[in-house]
Design a protein around this motif. Sequence first.
Motif, PDB file in Angstrom:
ATOM      1  N   PHE A 151      10.553  14.673   4.521  1.00 27.27           N
ATOM      2  CA  PHE A 151      10.241  14.071   5.830  1.00 27.27           C
ATOM      3  C   PHE A 151       9.173  12.992   5.702  1.00 27.27           C
ATOM      4  O   PHE A 151       9.291  11.908   6.307  1.00 27.27           O
ATOM      5  N   LEU A 152       8.119  13.292   4.912  1.00 28.24           N
ATOM      6  CA  LEU A 152       7.044  12.313   4.775  1.00 28.24           C
ATOM      7  C   LEU A 152       7.536  11.030   4.104  1.00 28.24           C
ATOM      8  O   LEU A 152       7.118   9.918   4.470  1.00 28.24           O
ATOM      9  N   ASP A 153       8.420  11.186   3.120  1.00 30.98           N
ATOM     10  CA  ASP A 153       8.985   9.996   2.484  1.00 30.98           C
ATOM     11  C   ASP A 153       9.761   9.149   3.503  1.00 30.98           C
ATOM     12  O   ASP A 153       9.653   7.910   3.524  1.00 30.98           O
ATOM     13  N   LEU A 154      10.551   9.827   4.337  1.00 30.98           N
ATOM     14  CA  LEU A 154      11.303   9.133   5.370  1.00 30.98           C
ATOM     15  C   LEU A 154      10.359   8.452   6.370  1.00 30.98           C
ATOM     16  O   LEU A 154      10.543   7.284   6.758  1.00 30.98           O
ATOM     17  N   ILE A 171       2.001   0.581   9.347  1.00 29.80           N
ATOM     18  CA  ILE A 171       0.761   1.340   9.124  1.00 29.80           C
ATOM     19  C   ILE A 171       0.672   1.754   7.655  1.00 29.80           C
ATOM     20  O   ILE A 171       1.678   1.799   6.943  1.00 29.80           O
ATOM     21  N   THR A 172      -0.552   2.027   7.229  1.00 31.77           N
ATOM     22  CA  THR A 172      -0.807   2.540   5.886  1.00 31.77           C
ATOM     23  C   THR A 172      -1.599   3.842   6.029  1.00 31.77           C
ATOM     24  O   THR A 172      -2.730   3.830   6.526  1.00 31.77           O
ATOM     25  N   ASN A 227       0.824  -1.216   0.000  1.00 33.49           N
ATOM     26  CA  ASN A 227       0.000   0.000   0.000  1.00 33.49           C
ATOM     27  C   ASN A 227       0.847   1.250   0.000  1.00 33.49           C
ATOM     28  O   ASN A 227       0.465   2.287  -0.560  1.00 33.49           O
ATOM     29  N   ASN A 228       2.019   1.167   0.636  1.00 36.76           N
ATOM     30  CA  ASN A 228       2.895   2.334   0.723  1.00 36.76           C
ATOM     31  C   ASN A 228       3.880   2.438  -0.429  1.00 36.76           C
ATOM     32  O   ASN A 228       4.656   3.384  -0.501  1.00 36.76           O
ATOM     33  N   VAL A 238       7.217   7.471   5.994  1.00 38.27           N
ATOM     34  CA  VAL A 238       6.517   6.318   5.403  1.00 38.27           C
ATOM     35  C   VAL A 238       7.463   5.131   5.248  1.00 38.27           C
ATOM     36  O   VAL A 238       7.091   3.973   5.500  1.00 38.27           O
ATOM     37  N   GLU A 239       8.694   5.409   4.841  1.00 38.51           N
ATOM     38  CA  GLU A 239       9.657   4.340   4.646  1.00 38.51           C
ATOM     39  C   GLU A 239       9.939   3.598   5.959  1.00 38.51           C
ATOM     40  O   GLU A 239      10.036   2.366   5.987  1.00 38.51           O
TER      41      GLU A 239
END
Length: 1992
Positions: free
Chosen positions: A1769-1772, A1781-1782, A1319-1320, A1774-1775
Amino acid sequence: MTGELQAVVCSSYSMWQAGDSFSPLGQHVGKKYLQIQSLEARVSELERRLESLWSIHESESIMDSPYREVATLQAQAPQQEENGHRTGTRALDKTQDRNPSPREDTGQEPEPSRRHRTGTRAIQIFISKVLQCATGKYITDVDKVYLTVRISDLLQPQEMIRSLDFPSISSVLQQLSDIPSNKETLTISSFEEAEEYIKKLVRKLKGLEVGNEIHSNVCSELGKALFKLQQFYKQTGDQYISILLTALLHPVSYEPSGILNQPLTEDDRKYLISQLDKIETYRSEMKTMNVTQCQAFLLYTALTAGVTETQNKDPRTVLQIMCAEINQELTPQVRDAVMTPCGIFLSDVELLKVTLQNLSADKDSSEDREPLVRSEYLNQKEKTTIKHTDYFRDRTEQSHVSHNDRPPQIVNDLGLQNYYPHKLSLNFMREICWDKLKDNKPTQLKDVPWHFLQKILSANSVARNPEWPLAQQSEGQTDTEEGFSGFFEERQTEILGINPLDIIAAVFLCADGLLQQELMLKMSLCQFALPFLQPDWNSAAKEGDGSGVTLLLWAMRSIVKKWCPESLISSNSFRQEPIVTAAMPTISFIRLGRCTISKSKILNLTLSQTQLQQNIFLHSEMEYGNVPRGISDGLAEVCWYLPSGKRNLDIFPEAVAFINLRGSAEMYHSNTHFLAQVSAALFIFIDVIGETERKFLASLTQSPAMFFLIINSNSSQQKITPGQTKKLFEDLRLKSTQCIVRTNMNDAKLVENICSRIKQMIQTHKREQSFLNLEQMAKIARNSGIEVDENDPKIQQGKQQASSILRQLNPGPINEYKRRVLPFHGKPWQDWSQAEKERSRMKLRGDKSTEEYKYELDQKKKIIREAQRKQRLSEELRKFITVLTSTCGEERVLFLQWLKLNLDNKSRELMSKLRDEYKKLNKDSKQKVSELKDLDQKMSDSSLGLEHFMRELGQVYEISVTTDSGKAKRAADPNILRLPDVAAELLLDGFPLELVDGDVSNIPVQWVTAVMNEVTKKVGNASRVFVVTVIGVQSTGKSTLLNTMFGLQFAVSSGRCTRGAFMQFIQVTGSLATDLGCDFVLVIDTEGLKAPELATLTDSYEHDNELATFVIGLSNLTLVNMGMENPTEMKDVLQIVVHSLIRMKQTGKGPICQFVHQNVGDVCAHDQNLRSRQKLLEQLDQMTKAAAKLEKLDQIKFSDVMDYDPDKSNWYIPGLWHGTPPMAAVNSGYCEQVFELKKCLLRCLSERGRSDRALTIPDFIKWMTGLWDQVKNENFIFSFQNSLVAEAYNQLSMKYKDWEWELRKFAHSWATEAENRMNNEKGNLKQLLPKLELAIRKEVDRRKHSTLNKLMAHFESGADNVQLMEKYKEQFKLSISTVCSQLQDNLIQKCKDTLNRLMGLQEVDAIWNECTKQIEKQVKDLLQWCKEVQLELGDEELKTEFEDMWRDTLSKLNYQPCAEKNIEVEIENLLRDDTKTQGRVINNKLESEPLSQLGAQSFQIDEKHINVFTMTKFKRFATSVQQSDLKRAGLISKSLETECRQHIDKITKVDMDYDNKYCIEFLDYMEEKINKISDSKFKMSEIFRAEFKLHMCGYAAPRFRAMQTRFINKHDPRNRLESKKDQYFDLFMDNYKEQDQNQKQAERFARSCFMPAVRDAILEELSMKIVDNMRKTDTEGKYKLRNNFIVELLVHLKQKSSFEDYYRYLTDFENFAKNWLHDRVIAYCKERVNRKMRFTHLAKEILTEISNHTKEVVKDAVSQNISGNVQHFLDLFVEQLKTRITMSKDEMNLVLFQSDSNANKFAEAVLPFIAEVEKILLSDITGWDVKAKIETLSVKPNEELFKGLFSCTRKCPFCRVFCESETVEHTEHFSKQHRPEGLNGYRWEKSKFLSVDICTAAVASNSRLKNKDTNDEWVPYKDYKKVNDYYKSWIIQRDQTAEATSYWKKVFYMFNKDFANRYGANPAEIGAAWDIEWEKVKEDLNKTYNTNIQSL
């Protein structure tokens, strides 16, 4: 011994050996050398000194030191060191062989003289070398003193040294006195002086650094001072005070040679001073103690001396040193307290302390005090309190002898002093240890008696052969028995060996009464002469004094002989009688003075046939027979000549006793006069006729014995003339026939003369007088002042007690006595056993119902017991019980021995008469058939032995414990309740216990179990036992084989000697117990198979079969005994054995088998029988195939049943006898081969013990009772009836369930992580899938191998009874692989499903992304325009502008809306295609109402939905009543409907658009479920199939439509944009007003992105979390094991007591169980832990874990000062959290819109909102409704629990019970308990009564069945497997006697009418027997399911 001194000693000693080792000095020094070797502590001390000395001077040239020669000698010494160290005599012997004299002397000098000179020369070299070391300049003063003292000791006594050829003795002594000291020698004249000096040195240590040079020097001086103090005490005679120093100071590492091994610490210094202050106090106390107290006090002081923190050594080490110093003076009490008989110190230090303290504190202790007794069982892993002292190694009451009655020196020399007098027990000799399995020749004197005992107890005829060490002197002590101080005491005699008679005499002096009886019996079998008159050792040399002589009557009581006198030859009869009561002529042989003729040799020739000479008496021409006797002079031996009835072979026509007096008769007046009184003839050997001889002979003339003089006229002592002979005859008034003068007469002629006179004397006396027996001789002995062993008060007490019980036996016949005295085990026990077996087998049931017939049998058993209860115990039995319970130990054993002997004698006497009568009748058998039959029965009834009394005890006990508690019962008698305890003591004392009653072929289970439980209490629960059994054709020597092998006393005689099975315990000791993994070997002797007396019975084969199955099932090792005479019988035995082995293999227990071929004595038998062994294997294979066919098994070979090696599994044993009985001796080849077989058996058990642990005794009890139940029920295959197998299976299943759960938990976690990751994922999803597949394959494979390793580790762990699971190993391995394969496939499929879903959304998401870009562009343009306008716009104006822009933008969006499908039409078309044959049914239904409304209500069953058929059995027809079948079908359809609804609900929850594939899959799912519906009374019709599918499609259609609508609404771009309108407007306003966006965006991210994702993750993980915690906190296993869960449900049903609940349980178990689990899940989640509900607690754990992880991610970003913008930051973020979590991508896009903050500031702003979200979620969680929230979970906890509990949901094709297998992968289904058929509606066809039978009885009956599965054809129930593959997959135990569990009986009884009403039948015919108490039901449930519920 190593080091420099070693080299000197070894080199010198080897030279000494080359000389005269037998000279007095040679013996002196040689013995000293051997003792020095054994004193390891002292040698190692000196060695350390010399080694340290060597290291100090290692830089100096060795050639310049005194050690030059030492180094040279050391190179020559290794071989001597290797063979001499700790081997004592063996090294001496070997060295003599290796080192012959260096030269051969051919001169005239005598050999002894030459050896003497060589020896003394070697001794001088030896001493010189040691002195060279002592005078070296490098040696320390204390070392010098030590060597000087030792050499001085060596040269004592100087008188002997000076008298020998030792020319340099004066120079040596001078050299000793002139040895200079390197330092001034310290002299001590008083303790005070020494104490002052020592304390001065100790004070010097204060303040010094430990270990420096000064400190070390002071410590060295201190050690020397202490050594000098010890020397001072020794010189002043205070040796014990010297030893006290060792006891007090060993904690500071002080050793008696003056060494302080470690530098003294400050604590050591203080401790040393404190102990010095105590010495004088202790000295004063010790003056008041006797020797025993003093020694005990010293050893106790050593054990309790304070050990400093620097010390970590075994306190027993100092005991060894101290005991070595005390040595020969160590009293027996102290020796017994600290060490075992073989000289090993006890390991239990606390026990040592207590024992020694008691010895030292007892003021009444004296030299003749009784020594402490040690329990054999104190070394058990689990020590228990033992009430009686009957289990000790020395059973006989011990009384230490006074100083004047110390043991003879030879007893000390042989190491038997601890057993003197009469302390060596038979039970001790039976113990098994590695030492007793070594067949090596003795290496030292103390090995000799044990070697003799081991041989003689196995009846080995070579037992007397001189295999002991050569060149030993009889006075010699063993190494550990003498200290240095008295080592070279001058000996008065020189003896070159030990006479074997002295060995025998010493052993008899030490053996207790029972061991003496066994020795006599075995010596008699070997045709050895037996001790008859045993002299006291210290009276043996007293001339004219016969005091101390004992007649061994009791010792010979157990000997029974058979012979055929001349008078019985014609009648083919024989005499069988105890030798002590057999009257026969007694011939005594004596000598006067020394004789040149060997009297004993002449006796042997007289008693032996020419071709088979036997050495019955030891004589001087035998090896070591010429060695002077020490304690056996005065001994009178007896043997018997017994004729065989063959005139050409018999020497004498009648039995004759021969007595041989050892030594000169004139020295043993009492013995000689006694023999003259009791003998019929007295043969006197004489070489000298003097006045002394005349007087002595004249004193014998008044005796009744006839004199025969054997005169050697050619004696070297005196030439006897005819005149002297004539004068002697005249004086004595003898006839010429009474004289044999040996002149030119060889031995053969002499023997001929003797024999002729004996024969003549026998004939004369037969006419004139009767002969005496041994009992009569004993009376004469008492009058002559000779002691009789049987006069012992305890023996007499036992005799009186036994006689009082048997007083009434003598007048009447035995069978009447048995009926009166022992009434309980006769016919009542036989009738009771028949009823019990019949209840198990139901062979005579006839037309009666099972329950009715069982009730009749139960009543019959109850009546028998009630009649027995009313019968009073006989007076004799009461006395028997009273004696058993009031006595213990020796008294009880003596009583039982008397009783056994008397009973055997009476039975033997009567049987002899009956046999004679039978012979007479048999001559005219045709006319007297009935009389013969009656006489045969009388012979059977006339058997009476001790086993009958013990059998009666078992019955009395069983009657007592099975009587109703409310009645007056015998259990109130405490003596009866103590009987198991008494029997347990007897079993441990070596008495056999009857296991199987051979007369009734039954086991008194309660009695045997109670006895074994008492055994467990005495030896500990942890004690383990290996079982060895023997089976074979009767009279092939099975009992003899066991008796020879283990020294047991199983009854042996020709004919059917053993009935049933007897067991006997043998203790395993030492390291063998560890190697075997057991504490006892349980030997079971069985009755012979193929008995002629049973051959006429119809069930004889069955009897043999069940006995063989039972004993083989019990055993770890089975001996199959086969005589080679009858191949047919051998084949029959093998068939029985093969059947039993197959059955045991089915239970998982495979015993080792050894095939014993008896009477095969050829030396090349093993090679010659190679072909025979191959033939035997072929026969075994054929028999195995045949047996497997009978057992309904696939074709198997014998090698599949057990590991069989034709070369190693076959033993060829020679015949038992060497010669012709009764004068034949036991064949030594037989004994030797049996001994080798014994070693092989124990090796096999040792190897088996590594993988197959021996059972504990409680486990043995369980296995025995379970196995017997199977044998009784003729149920040999169904293994789970045995509780041990069930326990082992439960343990393995529990572990397997845990492993399986871990795998499932991992799979769920991995699937969630994979879905989150997908999902991510931003990249190409198709590229991610292969990576995920590879990862899951690797991980699953790793976990599979890890789990398989755990399984193998469990099987290799040696866990209790794990070997019983061997047959299930592959099944569990396959299940693990299958589970892993299934999980892998499921995970891959889930990944593919997720990929397909995401791929399906890509097109929609692409449109959405385009629309999002357009709307965001318009919002940005509007924002820019508004900012460019000069006027500031208000909120309303901004909103108006935004609304216009939004409306205009949406109107311009270019996309095609999702088209809605007509789902109802598509589903209808698919349904019509699926049900083409039922189109009319579909049309009719759809005409009445539309499809979408058909599924609104529950499906209703009516008649057209089922096809009714009749299921019929022979004499029973199970028909169905329409109403009941409709209800049953309704329940089935309801359950099916529920499953289908759940399936639809699961599909429609997915975020996907509707597709026809979902409907097609659903139709296939329903088809599969409908096909699985199986009922024995009806089947679902095609109309049902069509209408049910239509109904469920009606239910699915609106849900598919809702699924489509939900998808469209969610993914339509316009709708999605409209849902985000307000958020875009807020962003627009914030940007316009230029407010700080960082905080708001951070808050928006936390609340809109993070919080929903965390909530979803919590709910996703919560299900498995709940299940995992329920399993972890489940101590009862009800959520892990199926059986425990079932019991929990049954308990729940009983507590609810609702018929409807029971009905649902029976008819819809799966849903009932899931609903119950659902309720338990809710209840569990609502439980409070720390004031919080578990549900909240578990959810919080997940929340906290995710929250903490998130905080760490954000903090790391802040701490690393992350660069870039918010997107970075959001990429980090989510990674880092992509697997947990999704988050919504739409929401994250909003966060990024117009965000110009940098990543670091945004991260700082997000961090506090994470904590805020955590609080919000925690608050939400606290308020969740538990029940509602659980309903919404995607994974249902109850379903996961059910899935883990029920690996298989297949149902029995008859009673519908679930399969009980705990593994996923299994090819056969089974159930432990089938239910009564009536519970499922079965009824009798005519009467309509509900049936009470169960499936297991049906498949064993002759009934037939017919149903839809058989295509309405008749099929016998026995052939149910032929119906179809499903039926074939079920294993239903064939047991016609099987019955339902008491639980279902009780339920059926309670709700009989309810079930009848529900099924439209009449209530079952159930009697009151089914109204069972719930307490009994509880016990039955625990037994059936192997659980432990406390209440119902």
